[in-house]
Design an enzyme around this catalytic site. Structure first.
Site, PDB file in Angstrom:
ATOM      1  N   ASP A  87      50.942  74.546  41.073  1.00 51.80           N
ATOM      2  CA  ASP A  87      50.496  74.397  42.459  1.00 51.80           C
ATOM      3  C   ASP A  87      51.432  75.168  43.375  1.00 51.80           C
ATOM      4  OD1 ASP A  87      49.624  73.698  44.955  1.00 51.80           O
ATOM      5  OD2 ASP A  87      49.753  71.532  44.663  1.00 51.80           O
ATOM      6  N   HIS A 131      49.947  73.896  47.918  1.00 51.09           N
ATOM      7  CA  HIS A 131      50.400  72.746  48.702  1.00 51.09           C
ATOM      8  C   HIS A 131      51.920  72.774  48.823  1.00 51.09           C
ATOM      9  CE1 HIS A 131      46.470  71.483  46.939  1.00 51.09           C
ATOM     10  NE2 HIS A 131      46.268  71.183  48.203  1.00 51.09           N
ATOM     11  N   SER A 142      43.025  70.088  52.115  1.00 49.35           N
ATOM     12  CA  SER A 142      44.199  69.355  51.635  1.00 49.35           C
ATOM     13  C   SER A 142      45.504  69.855  52.262  1.00 49.35           C
ATOM     14  CB  SER A 142      44.289  69.437  50.108  1.00 49.35           C
ATOM     15  OG  SER A 142      44.222  70.781  49.674  1.00 49.35           O
TER      16      SER A 142
END
Length: 349
Positions: free
Chosen positions: A325, A328, A102
């Site tokens: 998170d 990312h 990702s």
């Protein structure tokens, strides 16, 4: 811009000028610091209707915006300003394939947004079939693809369960014939428990329930490197490696042991070096690439990304859910710089 931000600009400008005076004659685009630039960001997330929800931090309610204003400034030279139309013209008739997890998706999405903003009237198509996403600009005959492949090497289902095969790479069949390949892997090598997508690791005739993850990473990389050596013709295909994208889960590494992961961070780490030191996976990657005979261009994004502790979605990612998170990156944001570095590498040749 507030007085606090102006003070930061003055300090950073002075800092950059001091180090420019001592710069080497040959510029290293990956060695520098982050400076405020009011012409940033390069695009607004609202103009990218295809952006993944977990990367759209502003839409998910992130209240601060200073993180959008930072530009990477190498010491002794300037990073070329991204020119999306020029990028597309140079790649006319060509295909670009991002292969990875990702974080690779993060960079691919960034590039599609940067290009769509540069040529807003150009038609595009976006199609996903299985693990392959293809974004096409028909008028430029350019394809930007993303293949989700967290380990690069194979994970297969066998009678004993899911097996991560360190010396097998059947997925490479998909990569052949692409003009530009951009690889990425690391984060999934660390997953344990329910997030671990394999039950056993296999190499040759040996099967392991587990092993040192950095060792497994190295062995997988060497299998990938052998595939490149055996299959890539440098006059037809250019190979890049994204480098290791760092997370910011341990605030002690940047000198704030009391902080809760990356939550509430609003400023980068200023300076040329990350207090937490070099990333072990990046050092391993550099060793593997250094032993190869075929040319692979390392987008050495690790240190410059380590400095951006405030660039993650934090609680403003994952489609708006309130979990954390720190792996990312918000878009617009740090991956835009990765793509500017990719653009610089392409125009240098």
């Amino acid at each position: 811009m507030g007085s606090f931000a102006i003070s930061i600009v003055l300090l950073l400008s002075l800092f950059t000028q001091m180090h420019r005076s001592n710069a080497k004659s040959e510029c290293d685009l990956f060695h520098g610091s982050w400076v405020i630039d009011d012409s940033y960001p390069l695009y607004e997330s609202s103009v990218c209707p295809f952006i993944e929800k977990e990367f759209d931090c502003q839409k998910n309610g992130r209240p601060d915006k200073l993180y959008l204003k930072f530009r990477w400034q190498p010491i002794g030279c300037n990073l070329p300003r991204f020119n999306g139309e020029d990028f597309l013209r140079r790649l006319r008739g060509k295909s670009v394939l991002f292969v990875g997890d990702s974080l690779s998706l993060n960079q691919w999405q960034s590039l599609t947004c940067m290009l769509h903003t540069a040529v807003p009237n150009a038609k595009y198509t976006s199609v996903r079939i299985g693990d392959l996403s293809t974004f096409t600009f028909p008028s430029y005959d350019v394809k930007l693809m993303f293949s989700r492949n967290a380990f690069l090497v194979d994970t297969v289902s066998e009678s004993i369960g899911r097996v991560l095969k360190l010396d097998s790479l059947e997925a490479g069949k998909l990569w052949k014939g692409t003009d530009i390949l951009i690889f990425d892997t690391w984060h999934w090598w660390l997953h344990t428990g329910r997030k671990q997508p394999w039950d056993f690791i296999q190499e040759g005739n040996h099967t392991f329930e587990d092993m040192n993850r950095l060792v497994a990473f190295e062995r997988g990389l060497k299998t990938w490197a052998k595939w490149v050596e055996d299959n890539v013709l440098p006059n037809k295909t250019r190979v890049f490696f994204q480098g290791v994208s760092p997370d910011h889960l341990n605030a002690a590494k940047w000198g704030q042991p009391g902080a809760r992961f990356c939550e509430g961070q609003m400023l980068p780490v200023f300076g040329l070096k990350y207090p937490g030191g070099a990333h072990p996976a990046e050092l391993m990657l550099e060793r593997v690439l250094g032993a190869m005979s075929k040319p692979v261009y390392l987008l050495n994004i690790t240190t410059l990304s380590q400095l951006r502790k405030e660039g993650h979605p934090s609680v403003y990612g994952h489609g708006g859910h309130r979990d954390m998170d720190c792996s990312h990156w918000c878009l617009p944001g740090v991956p835009d710089t990765w793509n500017m570095l990719l653009y610089a590498a392409l125009i240098q040749n």
